[in-house]
Design a protein around this motif. Structure first.
Motif, PDB file in Angstrom:
ATOM      1  N   GLY A 142       0.836  -1.197   0.000  1.00  0.00           N
ATOM      2  CA  GLY A 142       0.000   0.000   0.000  1.00  0.00           C
ATOM      3  C   GLY A 142       0.864   1.237   0.000  1.00  0.00           C
ATOM      4  N   LEU A 143       0.311   2.336  -0.482  1.00  0.00           N
ATOM      5  CA  LEU A 143       1.049   3.589  -0.560  1.00  0.00           C
ATOM      6  C   LEU A 143       1.418   4.098   0.833  1.00  0.00           C
ATOM      7  CD1 LEU A 143      -1.131   5.279  -3.333  1.00  0.00           C
ATOM      8  CD2 LEU A 143       1.189   4.353  -3.620  1.00  0.00           C
ATOM      9  N   GLN A 304       5.007   2.766  -6.778  1.00  0.00           N
ATOM     10  CA  GLN A 304       4.362   2.188  -7.967  1.00  0.00           C
ATOM     11  C   GLN A 304       5.370   1.497  -8.874  1.00  0.00           C
ATOM     12  OE1 GLN A 304       1.379   1.718  -8.087  1.00  0.00           O
ATOM     13  NE2 GLN A 304       0.209   3.383  -7.183  1.00  0.00           N
ATOM     14  N   ARG A 305       6.581   2.046  -8.949  1.00  0.00           N
ATOM     15  CA  ARG A 305       7.623   1.392  -9.749  1.00  0.00           C
ATOM     16  C   ARG A 305       7.932   0.000  -9.210  1.00  0.00           C
ATOM     17  NH1 ARG A 305      10.103   6.599 -10.160  1.00  0.00           N
ATOM     18  NH2 ARG A 305      11.464   6.122  -8.388  1.00  0.00           N
ATOM     19  N   GLY A 306       7.932  -0.114  -7.891  1.00  0.00           N
ATOM     20  CA  GLY A 306       8.185  -1.414  -7.292  1.00  0.00           C
ATOM     21  C   GLY A 306       7.059  -2.401  -7.543  1.00  0.00           C
ATOM     22  N   VAL A 307       5.832  -1.937  -7.452  1.00  0.00           N
ATOM     23  CA  VAL A 307       4.668  -2.805  -7.661  1.00  0.00           C
ATOM     24  C   VAL A 307       4.612  -3.301  -9.099  1.00  0.00           C
ATOM     25  CG1 VAL A 307       2.134  -2.857  -7.717  1.00  0.00           C
ATOM     26  CG2 VAL A 307       3.320  -1.779  -5.794  1.00  0.00           C
ATOM     27  N   GLN A 308       5.025  -2.458 -10.032  1.00  0.00           N
ATOM     28  CA  GLN A 308       4.985  -2.833 -11.448  1.00  0.00           C
ATOM     29  C   GLN A 308       5.922  -3.993 -11.781  1.00  0.00           C
ATOM     30  OE1 GLN A 308       5.750   0.865 -13.438  1.00  0.00           O
ATOM     31  NE2 GLN A 308       3.746   1.727 -12.926  1.00  0.00           N
ATOM     32  N   LYS A 309       6.866  -4.273 -10.911  1.00  0.00           N
ATOM     33  CA  LYS A 309       7.796  -5.380 -11.137  1.00  0.00           C
ATOM     34  C   LYS A 309       7.220  -6.714 -10.669  1.00  0.00           C
ATOM     35  CE  LYS A 309      11.814  -2.334 -10.674  1.00  0.00           C
ATOM     36  NZ  LYS A 309      13.029  -2.007  -9.888  1.00  0.00           N
TER      37      LYS A 309
END
Length: 340
Positions: A142-143, A304-309
């Motif tokens: 979560g953010l 978000q960059r981390g989640v996209q991985k």
């Protein structure tokens, strides 16, 4: 009586452990809960080591006895304070002369003494092996400002297993992560403490952890465990921006403005010059909500960059509202419906 035991056998004894290595060795990394009772000072150990290399093993032993000779009475008195029942565990670097000498002295006085076979090195081997195990995990994402840590402890209050990585690393995982008071352990001690926390968990049951990048401040999550975190289900909290801002204002508003300005300046390149100037102005003018909103632009992009991985099929968004306890209960129930 003196008896050599494995590091695993020590875990079941529940008696004091003394680490007879130097203060410097102990500070670099030690078994959690061990007491430091150094036979040699940092400087004395160097002298003994130099004598061993330049002269002989026998000369080093004689020097060691010369240096430690006047200290033995003090060692026994300190051990009695730590272990008044006269049952104690002793270790040095690899289960050699230092622990052997201390065990002999304490045994002569009447202690029941156990030595760790292989010394501290055996604990390090055991610790690193813990991260290779296929732990069952629920990763809570979560953010920033979603209340993940509070929810984690609410889950613990519901008898769920948790590992608080940020507490172990003494860092909250951001440019402001020291909170102007936390001091990170060495990487070695972080791993030691982490493994110690893992061995208290029941392997058959799931452990909840917060979603983290590979590094937490300057500490690095052991690669095998981090890969496990990245490949398992991510339960991603969805919390309104208003709630997030309110949470972070309460948390960051207590911090020294100069600390906030210094940390903000260090992320100037990623935040952007204009955004950084506006954020610093907001701090100086006491507009904490405005500061947090500007900061969240940076935080959110990074997260978000981390989640996209991650694999999209392993990301499960969950809308959360209400009290921390109610959110924790909802997440506990929701996690039970997820594919393994």
């Amino acid at each position: 009586m003196t008896q050599a035991i494995s590091i695993e056998a020590y875990f079941d004894l529940n008696i004091p452990l003394i680490d007879v290595r130097t203060p410097l060795e102990y500070a670099q990394g030690h078994v959690p809960g061990a007491y430091n009772l150094p036979i040699f000072s940092n400087e004395e150990r160097v002298q003994v080591g130099t004598t061993y290399k330049q002269q002989s093993r026998e000369a080093a032993i004689l020097l060691g006895f010369d240096l430690a000779g006047p200290k033995w009475s003090g060692f026994i008195k300190e051990a009695l304070v730590l272990a008044p029942e006269k049952r104690i565990v002793v270790h040095c670097w690899r289960g050699g002369m230092r622990s052997g000498a201390m065990a002999w002295a304490l045994g002569l006085y009447g202690f029941e003494v156990y030595t760790i076979a292989g010394g501290y090195k055996s604990y390090r081997r055991w610790a690193l092996a813990q991260f290779e195990k296929p732990w069952k995990l629920n990763v809570l994402g979560g953010l920033t400002g979603s209340g993940k840590t509070k929810i984690l402890y609410a889950l613990q209050n519901m008898d769920e297993q948790i590992i608080d990585l940020e507490d172990l690393a003494q860092h909250q995982g951001s440019a402001f992560g020291t909170m102007n008071k936390l001091k990170q352990p060495t990487q070695e001690q972080f791993e030691n403490n982490f493994a110690w926390a893992l061995q208290k968990q029941e392997p058959a049951h799931t452990i909840w952890v917060e979603d983290e990048s590979l590094t937490i401040g300057r500490r690095v999550i052991p690669n095998a465990f981090w890969k496990n975190m990245r490949n398992t289900n991510l339960i991603k909290l969805q919390v309104s921006d208003e709630v997030r801002v309110s949470t972070l204002v309460e948390e960051y508003g207590k911090l020294d403005p100069e600390f906030l300005i210094d940390c903000t300046t260090r992320v100037r390149k990623r935040l952007g010059p204009q955004q950084t100037d506006h954020a610093i102005a907001a701090i100086n003018e006491g507009r904490m909500a405005d500061f947090i909103r500007l900061l969240l632009v940076y935080y959110d992009k990074t997260y978000q960059r981390g989640v996209q991985k991650r694999s999209p099929e392993k990301i499960f968004p969950v809308a959360c509202q209400g009290s921390i306890a109610s959110m924790a209960q909802h997440l506990k129930t929701f996690a039970g419906t997820l594919p393994v």
